[in-house]
Design a protein around this motif. Structure first.
Motif, PDB file in Angstrom:
ATOM      1  N   GLY A   1      17.091  45.487 -15.749  1.00  0.00           N
ATOM      2  CA  GLY A   1      18.233  46.233 -16.212  1.00  0.00           C
ATOM      3  C   GLY A   1      19.097  45.435 -17.148  1.00  0.00           C
ATOM      4  N   ALA A   2      20.058  46.125 -17.740  1.00  0.00           N
ATOM      5  CA  ALA A   2      20.960  45.474 -18.680  1.00  0.00           C
ATOM      6  C   ALA A   2      21.778  44.403 -17.981  1.00  0.00           C
ATOM      7  CB  ALA A   2      21.873  46.510 -19.309  1.00  0.00           C
ATOM      8  N   VAL A   3      22.017  43.323 -18.677  1.00  0.00           N
ATOM      9  CA  VAL A   3      22.753  42.201 -18.104  1.00  0.00           C
ATOM     10  C   VAL A   3      23.880  41.795 -19.042  1.00  0.00           C
ATOM     11  CG1 VAL A   3      22.622  39.799 -17.369  1.00  0.00           C
ATOM     12  CG2 VAL A   3      20.730  41.351 -16.874  1.00  0.00           C
ATOM     13  N   VAL A   4      24.999  41.490 -18.430  1.00  0.00           N
ATOM     14  CA  VAL A   4      26.150  40.975 -19.159  1.00  0.00           C
ATOM     15  C   VAL A   4      26.486  39.602 -18.589  1.00  0.00           C
ATOM     16  CG1 VAL A   4      28.602  41.296 -19.642  1.00  0.00           C
ATOM     17  CG2 VAL A   4      27.054  43.260 -19.655  1.00  0.00           C
ATOM     18  N   SER A   5      26.625  38.638 -19.450  1.00  0.00           N
ATOM     19  CA  SER A   5      26.938  37.286 -18.984  1.00  0.00           C
ATOM     20  C   SER A   5      28.326  36.881 -19.456  1.00  0.00           C
ATOM     21  CB  SER A   5      25.907  36.282 -19.501  1.00  0.00           C
ATOM     22  OG  SER A   5      26.044  36.110 -20.901  1.00  0.00           O
ATOM     23  N   GLN A   6      28.899  35.939 -18.753  1.00  0.00           N
ATOM     24  CA  GLN A   6      30.189  35.375 -19.136  1.00  0.00           C
ATOM     25  C   GLN A   6      30.090  33.857 -19.081  1.00  0.00           C
ATOM     26  OE1 GLN A   6      32.841  38.634 -16.826  1.00  0.00           O
ATOM     27  NE2 GLN A   6      34.043  36.939 -17.673  1.00  0.00           N
ATOM     28  N   HIS A   7      30.789  33.241 -20.020  1.00  0.00           N
ATOM     29  CA  HIS A   7      30.815  31.780 -20.040  1.00  0.00           C
ATOM     30  C   HIS A   7      32.194  31.281 -20.439  1.00  0.00           C
ATOM     31  CE1 HIS A   7      29.333  27.684 -20.555  1.00  0.00           C
ATOM     32  NE2 HIS A   7      30.055  27.637 -21.650  1.00  0.00           N
ATOM     33  N   PRO A   8      32.753  30.354 -19.728  1.00  0.00           N
ATOM     34  CA  PRO A   8      32.190  29.701 -18.540  1.00  0.00           C
ATOM     35  C   PRO A   8      32.393  30.573 -17.302  1.00  0.00           C
ATOM     36  CG  PRO A   8      34.349  28.815 -19.007  1.00  0.00           C
ATOM     37  CD  PRO A   8      34.055  29.808 -20.102  1.00  0.00           C
ATOM     38  N   SER A   9      31.801  30.182 -16.212  1.00  0.00           N
ATOM     39  CA  SER A   9      32.007  30.916 -14.961  1.00  0.00           C
ATOM     40  C   SER A   9      33.327  30.499 -14.315  1.00  0.00           C
ATOM     41  CB  SER A   9      30.854  30.672 -13.990  1.00  0.00           C
ATOM     42  OG  SER A   9      30.694  29.277 -13.767  1.00  0.00           O
ATOM     43  N   TRP A  10      33.752  29.284 -14.609  1.00  0.00           N
ATOM     44  CA  TRP A  10      35.060  28.854 -14.162  1.00  0.00           C
ATOM     45  C   TRP A  10      35.592  27.794 -15.112  1.00  0.00           C
ATOM     46  CZ3 TRP A  10      35.621  23.687 -13.089  1.00  0.00           C
ATOM     47  CH2 TRP A  10      34.449  22.971 -12.817  1.00  0.00           C
ATOM     48  N   VAL A  11      36.893  27.709 -15.211  1.00  0.00           N
ATOM     49  CA  VAL A  11      37.514  26.728 -16.105  1.00  0.00           C
ATOM     50  C   VAL A  11      38.881  26.341 -15.551  1.00  0.00           C
ATOM     51  CG1 VAL A  11      38.381  28.579 -17.603  1.00  0.00           C
ATOM     52  CG2 VAL A  11      38.234  26.247 -18.480  1.00  0.00           C
ATOM     53  N   ILE A  12      39.165  25.072 -15.653  1.00  0.00           N
ATOM     54  CA  ILE A  12      40.466  24.533 -15.272  1.00  0.00           C
ATOM     55  C   ILE A  12      41.078  23.903 -16.510  1.00  0.00           C
ATOM     56  CG2 ILE A  12      41.714  22.923 -13.785  1.00  0.00           C
ATOM     57  CD1 ILE A  12      39.355  23.099 -11.820  1.00  0.00           C
ATOM     58  N   CYS A  13      42.309  24.253 -16.796  1.00  0.00           N
ATOM     59  CA  CYS A  13      42.936  23.696 -17.994  1.00  0.00           C
ATOM     60  C   CYS A  13      44.391  23.338 -17.706  1.00  0.00           C
ATOM     61  CB  CYS A  13      42.858  24.681 -19.153  1.00  0.00           C
ATOM     62  SG  CYS A  13      43.893  26.135 -18.958  1.00  0.00           S
ATOM     63  N   LYS A  14      44.944  22.559 -18.608  1.00  0.00           N
ATOM     64  CA  LYS A  14      46.345  22.177 -18.476  1.00  0.00           C
ATOM     65  C   LYS A  14      47.236  23.240 -19.096  1.00  0.00           C
ATOM     66  CE  LYS A  14      45.630  17.154 -18.499  1.00  0.00           C
ATOM     67  NZ  LYS A  14      45.970  15.879 -19.184  1.00  0.00           N
ATOM     68  N   SER A  15      48.419  23.337 -18.585  1.00  0.00           N
ATOM     69  CA  SER A  15      49.387  24.283 -19.118  1.00  0.00           C
ATOM     70  C   SER A  15      49.659  23.988 -20.595  1.00  0.00           C
ATOM     71  CB  SER A  15      50.693  24.178 -18.322  1.00  0.00           C
ATOM     72  OG  SER A  15      51.599  25.155 -18.736  1.00  0.00           O
ATOM     73  N   GLY A  16      49.668  25.028 -21.397  1.00  0.00           N
ATOM     74  CA  GLY A  16      49.923  24.873 -22.821  1.00  0.00           C
ATOM     75  C   GLY A  16      48.684  24.854 -23.683  1.00  0.00           C
ATOM     76  N   THR A  17      47.546  24.691 -23.082  1.00  0.00           N
ATOM     77  CA  THR A  17      46.296  24.695 -23.842  1.00  0.00           C
ATOM     78  C   THR A  17      45.740  26.107 -23.948  1.00  0.00           C
ATOM     79  OG1 THR A  17      44.961  24.259 -21.889  1.00  0.00           O
ATOM     80  CG2 THR A  17      45.764  22.345 -23.104  1.00  0.00           C
TER      81      THR A  17
END
Lengths: 117, 112
Positions: A1-17
């Motif tokens: 079946g049709a597939v939808v992907s997302q990248h990244p699966s998780w991300v941590i960043c600093k405030s302001g970025t």
């Protein structure tokens, strides 16, 4: 079946970025994609409709300058959270419309968890 | 305006018991309705959908839902709960322009 992907699966960043999240339809072309956000223990809230080749349509209350959406090709939409703050921490989910003749089906990506420190 | 409500933010059932998750909708046009399941830290999985064909819709994992226009309802049922059914369940409505709006969700717990 049709597939939808997302990248990244998780991300941590600093405030302001700024953080960019990709949504791809892997085996079909999608002229329309959607972006949702989901806070813990809550439902999905539609943020915007991403249209290939044109500007995104944002839901009421969603800042378009804060959440930049680019749908540059029929298989890729990106969501950029600009100048991220801790309150932007959330689970972001995209979906893509797969049209076959007069029928269409919406497929959801697995989501991206954003944590802003 | 179109909307979706789910009665009961949390439902607990014993393993082997009937599962009933309630969904009511508001729509001025014939609705397309969906049930999705979400496991912790994962995306959505489509359980079943109603697209104006049969009013009783069978989905995956033994779930089914019945569309009742007179009651504006689309309740989800499963005859016998399994431990693996513990998850968050969302009822959803497709609006014009292909937008999908979600109900608030119901968290299902299955007690051994």
């Amino acid at each position: 079946g049709a597939v939808v992907s997302q990248h990244p699966s998780w991300v941590i960043c600093k405030s302001g970025t700024s953080v960019k999240i990709e949504c791809r339809s892997l085996d079909f072309q999608a002229t329309t994609m959607f972006w949702y956000r989901q806070f813990p223990k809550q439902s999905l809230m539609l943020m915007a409709t991403s249209n290939e080749g044109s500007k995104a349509t944002y839901e009421q209350g969603v800042e378009k300058d804060k959440f930049l959406i680019n749908h540059a090709s029929l298989t890729l939409s990106t969501l950029t959270v600009t100048s991220a703050h801790p309150e932007d921490s959330s689970f972001y989910i995209c979906s893509a419309i797969h049209r076959v003749g007069s029928a269409d089906t919406q497929y959801f990506g697995p989501g991206t968890r954003l944590t802003v420190l | 305006a179109q909307s979706v409500t789910q009665l009961g933010s949390h439902v607990s059932v014993s393993e082997g018991a009937l599962v009933l998750l309630r969904c009511n909708y508001s729509s001025s046009v014939p609705p397309y309705l969906f049930w999705y399941v979400q496991y912790p830290n994962q995306g959505l999985q489509l359980l079943l959908k109603y697209t104006s064909a049969a009013t009783l819709v069978k989905g995956i994992n033994g779930f089914e839902a019945e569309f009742k226009k007179s009651e504006t309802s689309f309740h989800l049922t499963k005859p016998s709960a399994h431990m693996s059914d513990a998850a968050e369940y969302f009822c959803a409505l497709k609006t014009s322009y292909d937008k999908v709006i979600f109900g608030p969700g119901t968290s299902l717990s299955v007690i051994p």
